[in-house]
Design a protein around this motif. Structure first.
Motif, PDB file in Angstrom:
ATOM      1  N   ARG A  48       0.828  -1.220   0.000  1.00  0.00           N
ATOM      2  CA  ARG A  48       0.000   0.000   0.000  1.00  0.00           C
ATOM      3  C   ARG A  48       0.854   1.258   0.000  1.00  0.00           C
ATOM      4  N   ALA A  49       2.015   1.187   0.664  1.00  0.00           N
ATOM      5  CA  ALA A  49       2.881   2.356   0.841  1.00  0.00           C
ATOM      6  C   ALA A  49       3.923   2.479  -0.267  1.00  0.00           C
ATOM      7  N   ASN A  50       3.679   1.830  -1.384  1.00  0.00           N
ATOM      8  CA  ASN A  50       4.604   1.908  -2.528  1.00  0.00           C
ATOM      9  C   ASN A  50       6.044   1.587  -2.137  1.00  0.00           C
ATOM     10  N   GLY A  51       6.200   0.540  -1.327  1.00  0.00           N
ATOM     11  CA  GLY A  51       7.525   0.077  -0.943  1.00  0.00           C
ATOM     12  C   GLY A  51       8.003   0.562   0.415  1.00  0.00           C
ATOM     13  N   GLY A  52       7.274   1.469   1.050  1.00  0.00           N
ATOM     14  CA  GLY A  52       7.672   1.969   2.371  1.00  0.00           C
ATOM     15  C   GLY A  52       7.552   0.887   3.422  1.00  0.00           C
TER      16      GLY A  52
END
Length: 88
Positions: A48-52
């Protein structure tokens, strides 16, 4: 109508505690996903966090805001309250 706020946390993470304290101070209801040791939940958060992968990860109306420092930056810029007031 208040925004839909979601925050992924670890229970003893100081940045998570600080981010939740700001939301609490503003009287904002939020959904907390405490993912202590849950790698499946962390993988979902990361997607959801684009890889975070760092914590916390904060979402307002399904928009990825970032972490604690990012939320406080929005606050300093005077942009956080407007985002928190937007209807989902």
């Amino acid at each position: 109508m208040a925004a839909n706020v979601e925050i992924y946390t670890w229970s003893r993470c100081p940045f998570c505690i600080r981010a939740k304290a700001l939301l609490d101070q503003k009287g904002i209801d939020y959904t907390e996903y405490c993912i202590d040791g849950d790698e499946d939940a962390r993988d979902k958060m990361t997607e959801r966090a684009n890889g975070g992968r760092s914590l916390p990860q904060i979402f307002i109306n399904d928009e990825h805001i970032g972490g604690c420092d990012d939320m406080f930056a929005l606050e300093r810029q005077g942009q956080l309250d407007a985002r928190l007031q937007k209807a989902a």
